[in-house]
Design a protein around this motif. Structure first.
Motif, PDB file in Angstrom:
ATOM      1  N   LYS A 241       0.847  -1.228  -0.100  1.00 33.42           N
ATOM      2  CA  LYS A 241      -0.104   0.071  -0.002  1.00 33.42           C
ATOM      3  C   LYS A 241       0.792   1.197  -0.001  1.00 33.42           C
ATOM      4  N   VAL A 271      -4.803  -2.440  -6.015  1.00 32.50           N
ATOM      5  CA  VAL A 271      -5.578  -3.848  -5.696  1.00 32.50           C
ATOM      6  C   VAL A 271      -6.413  -3.723  -4.384  1.00 32.50           C
ATOM      7  N   TRP A 272      -6.366  -4.482  -3.511  1.00 33.82           N
ATOM      8  CA  TRP A 272      -7.363  -4.247  -2.074  1.00 33.82           C
ATOM      9  C   TRP A 272      -7.072  -3.079  -1.436  1.00 33.82           C
ATOM     10  N   PRO A 273      -5.687  -2.778  -1.101  1.00 35.31           N
ATOM     11  CA  PRO A 273      -5.349  -1.449  -0.317  1.00 35.31           C
ATOM     12  C   PRO A 273      -5.780  -0.527  -1.073  1.00 35.31           C
ATOM     13  N   GLY A 274      -6.165  -0.523  -2.159  1.00 36.42           N
ATOM     14  CA  GLY A 274      -6.144   0.855  -3.008  1.00 36.42           C
ATOM     15  C   GLY A 274      -4.806   0.858  -3.871  1.00 36.42           C
ATOM     16  N   LYS A 275      -4.251   2.067  -4.273  1.00 37.20           N
ATOM     17  CA  LYS A 275      -3.061   2.158  -4.798  1.00 37.20           C
ATOM     18  C   LYS A 275      -2.054   1.329  -4.263  1.00 37.20           C
ATOM     19  N   PHE A 315      -6.506  -4.722 -10.248  1.00 36.65           N
ATOM     20  CA  PHE A 315      -7.864  -4.003 -10.425  1.00 36.65           C
ATOM     21  C   PHE A 315      -7.840  -2.905 -11.555  1.00 36.65           C
ATOM     22  N   PHE A 316      -6.809  -2.112 -11.175  1.00 37.19           N
ATOM     23  CA  PHE A 316      -6.804  -0.987 -12.245  1.00 37.19           C
ATOM     24  C   PHE A 316      -5.532  -0.343 -12.094  1.00 37.19           C
ATOM     25  N   VAL A 321      -7.210   4.058 -15.894  1.00 34.93           N
ATOM     26  CA  VAL A 321      -8.413   4.703 -15.385  1.00 34.93           C
ATOM     27  C   VAL A 321      -8.411   6.099 -16.323  1.00 34.93           C
ATOM     28  N   SER A 352      -9.218  -4.533 -15.384  1.00 32.52           N
ATOM     29  CA  SER A 352      -8.312  -5.193 -14.719  1.00 32.52           C
ATOM     30  C   SER A 352      -7.286  -6.050 -15.449  1.00 32.52           C
TER      31      SER A 352
END
Lengths: 687, 687
Positions: A241, A271-275, A315-316, A321, A352
Motif C-alpha cells: 500500500k 488492488v485491495w489496499p487501493g493504490k 484491479f486498475f 483509469v 483489470s
C-alpha cells in the motif's frame, strides 16, 4: 536423456538445478516454423498419443484437444474455454509409440496448441525468441517425468501439521469469529489444524500489519489458538500500500525495491489496499527485503503463510483509469449502436489485468532491466522464493507452511500452490482431480484446491463429495468467498457426516504424509495417472478420473451430483474399502475389470492395491494429537509384503535420517499370515 | 388425477387447454409458508426421491441439488451456478415412494429450490401472489407427465424437412456465402436441408426486410436454393427498429401496438438495430399484426423461421444509459477504493437486461394493463403464438418450421425451441443430452441445441461427438457465433467423417420422424429417461446420460474429450449397433448390466431394445431425396414383433389419417423369421 537447446538470449529463470551443456545442432523431435515473427515448435502426434503435463492447467489429464496459454492469470471462472489459469508450468510429455518430454523454460507467455486447431498437430509457441527448451527421452512418460523432476530439483516440503484439515473464509472478521470457528469444529468433533486469515485481518490491507480493531492482541491470540492445536495462517498479498509512514512502503521507495515505470517512477496498481507498488521480486535485494518481513509474524509464533494476488492481479492502474475516463468523456451516450455499448463495457471490464499495464513496468533483475511481460510468469514464483529463502535464514532447521496462487516451475522448491480461486461447481471438483497428477509432474506436491469451491454457493452434497476427494490431497482446505453461503462443516446440518469424513483423513495422515515425503525426497509423484502404474494396460491409459495415491491405494472419487456411485476400472484385482468413518468400513475384493461401485454422499471409497498394505492410525482432533504408536493394517495379499512408512517429527529438516523409515510387513508366521512392525498393530484386516 | 388451485387473481396464460374446476380447499402435498410477503410452497423430499422437469433448465436430468429461477434470460454462459436460462417451464414431477407433479402457472418469475438450501426440502416460490398451481397424481412419473401433456395440449408439429441437417452461422454475409455453404456441402456429399439467415440478412436489422446489397434478388435466391433442396430460414427478432418510414415501425406506432412506458409513450430498448420498440405480444391485435408480417417471406417461398431475442433481451435502454451516464459523471476517477471500480464495472455490464427496465414497461392484455415483469415469461411465448397463429391463417393446411429462443409452456403448441445460445463446451453437449427429456416433459418436442456450440471455438472432435448426439434430435442444426472458428462440416479436414455421421441421420429420419409424430399425436415423449421405460429398475433411475429415443432405441452418447468409449447400463439385453456410416455398422448383442462400449470419434453407437425393430432407409443428400419405398430392418428378437411407422407427406396437416401408419413386422414364416411390410425390405439384420 535430457538435451538442452537455447534460442536467443533467454532471461534466467529459477526452474532448473542441473547444469546441462546446450546442444549446438537443431532441436530434436520438433520442427521449427515461423509465423508473425514467432518461432513455432511443431510436432506431429499419432492418433493414440497422450499428452500429459502443464501442471495447473485447464481441461483433461490428457491435454489433447485444448489450447493453453501459459500466462499467470487471475481467472476464477475456469470454464472449458479458458486458456490461462494461475500458474505457468511449461512441461509436457507425449506418450504413445514413443515417449518424449519437452520443457520450455521461458519467462514470458508460451502457448501450447495440442490438437486444438488440427487434431494431430502440437504447436508450441513461445511469446518471444529467447527461451530454452529441454528435450527428454525416456522409456515411458513416468520415466521422463522422473528425469524432469531431477532436472528441476527437490520440491518444497511442508510441515506435517499442514496435512491436517484447514478452514478458511474471506474473511473471518475478527478474533471472536475465529474463536467461534474453532469452537464449533471442536464442539462438533470435526478435526481441525489451521484457520486462515484472509485479507481483512490486516490494517487497511497493508502487508505485515494486523488490524488492532479486529485482532487487538494478536500475539496472544496466535498463542491461544496454538494451545488449541490451531495454526493461524495469514495471507500476504503482493501489492504494498502507498501510504506515508507505512514502513514497508517507505523502505521500498527509499531503497528502490519496487517495480518501475519507463520513466523511473514507481509503478502504481490498484488492488485491495487501493493504490499500491509492487515489490520487484525479480530483484534479489527486493526478495531479501520482502522476505525478511515475514519475521514479524514468525516471531509471534506464525508457522504458515499463503501468498496471494501475485500474478500479479491488478484491479486498475491510474493509466488505465485515465484512458477509460478519456474514452468515457468522448463516448456518445446518445449512440444508437449496440457495438458501441459492448465496447464501453469491455473498456470498463478491461480495466483489470490489462496487457497494456503488464507491458508498462519494469524489473531490475540485479542489473538487467526487463519489461514485466517478458518475465510475467516469474513474478509470483519469485514472491514464493522471497518467502522461502527468508524462512531458511530465519529458522534454517524448521519447515513452514507456504503456498502461493501464482507459480512457475522452480518455485516448487520454495513452496506449494493452491489451485487458485475456483467455483462451487461439480466440474471444478473434477478439475481438481485431474490437476493433481499434472501438478505433481511439474514438482508441485504440496497442493490442493479450495474444497467446496471459492466462488458461488456450495451445497451440502458438493462439499461432502469434494471433501471425499480432498481427504487425499496434501493441502486440505475448505475456503469460500465473501458473499457466498457459509461453508464450514457445521453449516449444512447433520454435522456428524462431516466429522466422519474428516476423521478418515486423520486416520490416513501417517500414510499420506509418508507417501508425500517419499515423493518429495525421491523426486517422485504422489498422485499418478493409472497409466503410470500400469503402463502396459491400454485401457488404463484412457482413465482420467481415477488416481493412484502413493504406493498402496487407488482412488475413484465421485464427482457428479445425485450419483449413488460410479464406474471404475481396475487394472488388477483390488480391495475396495468404503469408509463411512475412520473406523466404520466395508470391504470387498474386486476383480480386475470394470465395475460400478456404490458410495453414499457420506461414504468414501478407496482401493487397496494387490500386494500392498495400508496403515491407519486412530483419528484425532488435530495432527498434534495423532497417536502413531499404534496402527491398524489393511492389506490385500496372501504373500509376504512390506510397506516402508516414512515418519519424522514433521517440522525439522533432517529428512534423510534413515531412522525415519518404519517397516510394516505381512509375514508368514508358521503358516498364518500376520502383520509385524516396530509399531503396535492393533488390528489387521487381511484379504 | 389433476387438481387445480388458484391463488389471488392470476394473469391468464396460454399454458393449459383443459378446463378444470378450481378446488376450494387448500393445496395438497404442499405446505404453505410465507416469507418476505411471498408464498412459499414447501415439500419434504425423501432421500431417494428424484425430481424431474423444468424443461429448458440447467444442471441434471434429476434437478435435485439446484436452485432454479424461471425468468427467461439471455444467458449463453450456462455454468452450473446459473439459475435462469431462455425458457420458463414450471413443471416438476417428484418420484419415489409416491409420485406427484406440480405445474405452477405463473407469468412472472418462479423459483424452485430443490434441495439446494437444505438437502431434502423443496421450496417453490412464485414471484407474486397471483398464480395457479396444478397438482397431478399418477401411478408413475411417466404417467404424470402424460396427464400433464394432455392438460397443456398437442405440441406443435414441424414439417418433415425440418428433420434434415441444417447449417447456420451468425452470419453468412450474402447470397454468395450461402451458395458457397450449400456448394461445399453438396461437393463433399454432406447432406443438407436448410441454411439459416442470421441477423445480417436484414436491411439494418429491420424485421421483415432484406438487405438489397447482400441479397439483391431475394425471391429468386429463395427459389434457387429450394431447387437445390435447401430451405432458407430467416431469423426474426423481437425488437422493431425505430426508423421513420419503416412501415412496421410506423404501423406499430400508429395502431398502438408497442409496449408502453408508464407515461404512455412507446418503450425504447437498444438491441441489434439500435433503438427499437417491442411489439406488445401480450395483445391479440399486436400478435395478429406482427404475425401477418411473416407473409412477406412466406409469399416468396420461405417455409421456416426462428424467433430470437424475445426474452426480450435488451442491450440498453435510454433510461439505463442516462443513469449510467449520471453515475459516471459523479464517479471519482481518483478514488483509491477497489470496490468503487467493481461497482463501476457492474454499472456498465448491468446496462443489459436490467430488472429495472423490465419493471418499467407495460402491456395491454386486451384491455388489462400489466407491468412487464409480471408477465415476463410470456413475452417470447406470445411471439411464437403470433407467428403460429398467423401461419394458420396464411396457409391453414401447411406446416411451417418455427422455433423460438424464449418460451413458456403453452407456446409448445405453436412452435418448438432451440436451447438458446450455448458454448463450444463438452459440458454443454452433456447439458443438451440432459435437457431433451425435460423439454419433452414440458411439451417441447421439436427442439435441439446449437450443435458444436454457439460461442467459443469448436474443435473437430467436439463437433463430431456433438453431431453423434445431434443426429437423434429433431432439430439438428450446427450454429456458431460471429468471431468464432468456422464450424461447418468441411472446416476441420477429413470431411468424410462428417459426411458419414450425417448420412446416418438421413437413414434414421423415417424412424425419428415416425417417433416424433407419434409423440406429438399422442401427447407423449420422444426422449425418455431410462426410468420411464424401466420403472422397476432401481439402477435405471440413477442414469442421467442415456436416453430412450422412441420405442426401439436407447442412446448413450459420448460426451468427454479424448474418450475412446463410455460406460453404459443396460436394463435388459440389447443389441449394440455401432454406425461408422449409414451403411457400415458393427453389431453386438449385449447382456443386461454394465458395460464399457468403444466408439471412435467417427462412430455412433446406439442400442436396439429387446423385441424392437429399427427401420433404416437409404441415406440421401436432402429429405426431398429420401427414398422411403425400401427399408433395411435391424431387429433384436426371436419372436413375432411389430413396429408401426408413421409416414405422411411431411408438410400437410391431415395428421390423423389412418393411412399414415405403415406396419413393419418380424414374423415366423414356416419356421424362419423374416420381415414383412408393405414396404420393400432390402435387407434384414435379425438378432
Amino acid at each position: 536423456m535430457i538435451r538442452k537447446y537455447v534460442y536467443g538470449n533467454p532471461i534466467p529463470t529459477p526452474a532448473v538445478v542441473q547444469n546441462i551443456e546446450a546442444e549446438e545442432d537443431s532441436v530434436q523431435y520438433l520442427t521449427e516454423l515461423e509465423m508473425n515473427g514467432k518461432i513455432i515448435l511443431n510436432y506431429s502426434m499419432e492418433n493414440d498419443d497422450i499428452v500429459y503435463g502443464l501442471g495447473e492447467a485447464n481441461r483433461g489429464l490428457n491435454k489433447r484437444g485444448g489450447l493453453y496459454r501459459s500466462f499467470c492469470s487471475d481467472e476464477p471462472n475456469q470454464t472449458e474455454d479458458k486458456q490461462s489459469l494461475y500458474g505457468a508450468h511449461n512441461f509436457i510429455v507425449i506418450t504413445g509409440m514413443i515417449s518424449v518430454g519437452f520443457f520450455v523454460d521461458c519467462a514470458s507467455e508460451v502457448t501450447f496448441d495440442i490438437g486444438y486447431t488440427s487434431s494431430n498437430i502440437l504447436n508450441i509457441t513461445p511469446g518471444c525468441g529467447d527461451f530454452t527448451i529441454y528435450v527428454i527421452e525416456g522409456r515411458s512418460a513416468y520415466d521422463i517425468v522422473k528425469q524432469f523432476r531431477k532436472l528441476i530439483g527437490r520440491s518444497y516440503i511442508a510441515p506435517k501439521w499442514a496435512f491436517g484439515y484447514q478452514q478458511s473464509r474471506w474473511s473471518y472478521a475478527n478474533e471472536d469469529e475465529v474463536r467461534e470457528v474453532v469452537k464449533k469444529h471442536r464442539q462438533n468433533g470435526v478435526p481441525l489444524d489451521a484457520v486462515y486469515l484472509d485479507i481483512d485481518y490486516m490494517d487497511g490491507y497493508k502487508d505485515f500489519t494486523v488490524s488492532e480493531e479486529r485482532f487487538p492482541a494478536f500475539p496472544e491470540f496466535v498463542k491461544e489458538m496454538r494451545e488449541q492445536g490451531i495454526h493461524l495462517v495469514p495471507i500476504i498479498d503482493a501489492g504494498v500500500k502507498i501510504e506515508d509512514g507505512y514502513p514497508i512502503y517507505e523502505e521500498g521507495r527509499q531503497y528502490q525495491l519496487f517495480c518501475k515505470r519507463a520513466d523511473g517512477s514507481d509503478f502504481v496498481a490498484g488492488v485491495w489496499p487501493g493504490k499500491t507498488h509492487f515489490p520487484d521480486f525479480m530483484n534479489s535485494n527486493a526478495r531479501m527485503w520482502f522476505g525478511s518481513k515475514y519475521k514479524t509474524f514468525i516471531d509471534i509464533g506464525i508457522e504458515g503463510f499463503w501468498n496471494d494476488m501475485n500474478e500479479p492481479a491488478m484491479f486498475f492502474t491510474p493509466e488505465g483509469v485515465a484512458e477509460a475516463k478519456q474514452y468515457l468523456d468522448n463516448f456518445d451516450f446518445n449512440t444508437n449502436e449496440p457495438w458501441k455499448f459492448f465496447e464501453l463495457k469491455d473498456k470498463l471490464t478491461g480495466l483489470s489485468n490489462r496487457m497494456k499495464d503488464y507491458e508498462s513496468f519494469f524489473h531490475n533483475m540485479d542489473g538487467r532491466i526487463v519489461r514485466h511481460d517478458s518475465v510475467h510468469n516469474l513474478y509470483g514464483a519469485n514472491m514464493t522464493r522471497a518467502a522461502g529463502e527468508a524462512f531458511e535464514q530465519i529458522a534454517p532447521d524448521k519447515r513452514f507452511l507456504l503456498f502461493s496462487r501464482s507459480s512457475y516451475i522452480g518455485s516448487h522448491r520454495w513452496g506449494g500452490v493452491w489451485t487458485g480461486d475456483n467455483q462451487s461447481w461439480w466440474s471444478h471438483l473434477l478439475l481438481n482431480i485431474k490437476m493433481m497428477p499434472s501438478l505433481n509432474m511439474c514438482g508441485f506436491l504440496y497442493t490442493g484446491a479450495d474444497l467446496g469451491g471459492f466462488g458461488c454457493n456450495c451445497t451440502r452434497d458438493l462439499l461432502m463429495r469434494w471433501l471425499g476427494f480432498g481427504i487425499f490431497t496434501p493441502l486440505m482446505r475448505n475456503h469460500a468467498a465473501l458473499g457466498t453461503r457459509k461453508q464450514e462443516c457445521y453449516s449444512f446440518g447433520d454435522t456428524e457426516d462431516f466429522r466422519s469424513i474428516i476423521s478418515i483423513r486423520y486416520s490416513l495422515i501417517p500414510y499420506l504424509y509418508s507417501e508425500y515425503m517419499k515423493a518429495c525426497l525421491n523426486d517422485d509423484m504422489m498422485f499418478k495417472p493409472l497409466s503410470f502404474v500400469y503402463p502396459s494396460d491400454n485401457f488404463a491409459r484412457t482413465v482420467e478420473d481415477q488416481l493412484v495415491v502413493g504406493e498402496s491405494i487407488m482412488i475413484a472419487p465421485i464427482y457428479e451430483q445425485n450419483a449413488v456411485g460410479r464406474y471404475v476400472y481396475l487394472p488388477e484385482d483390488m480391495l475396495l474399502v468404503v469408509f463411512k468413518s475412520s473406523s466404520v468400513r466395508r470391504y470387498q475384493i474386486m476383480k480386475k475389470g470394470m465395475h460400478y461401485i456404490q458410495a453414499a454422499v457420506n461414504e468414501v471409497p478407496l482401493f487397496v492395491l494387490k500386494n500392498k498394505l495400508l496403515p491407519l492410525c486412530r483419528t484425532a482432533q488435530s495432527t498434534d494429537a495423532l497417536d502413531t504408536s499404534m496402527f491398524e493394517i489393511i492389506a490385500f495379499t496372501d504373500d509376504n509384503i512390506e510397506y516402508m512408512m516414512y515418519e519424522d517429527d514433521g517440522i525439522s529438516k533432517n529428512y534423510d535420517d534413515p531412522a525415519h523409515y518404519v517397516p510394516f510387513a505381512i509375514k508368514d508366521m508358521d503358516g498364518v499370515f500376520g502383520a509385524v512392525s516396530p509399531k503396535k498393530i492393533v488390528k489387521l484386516a487381511l484379504f
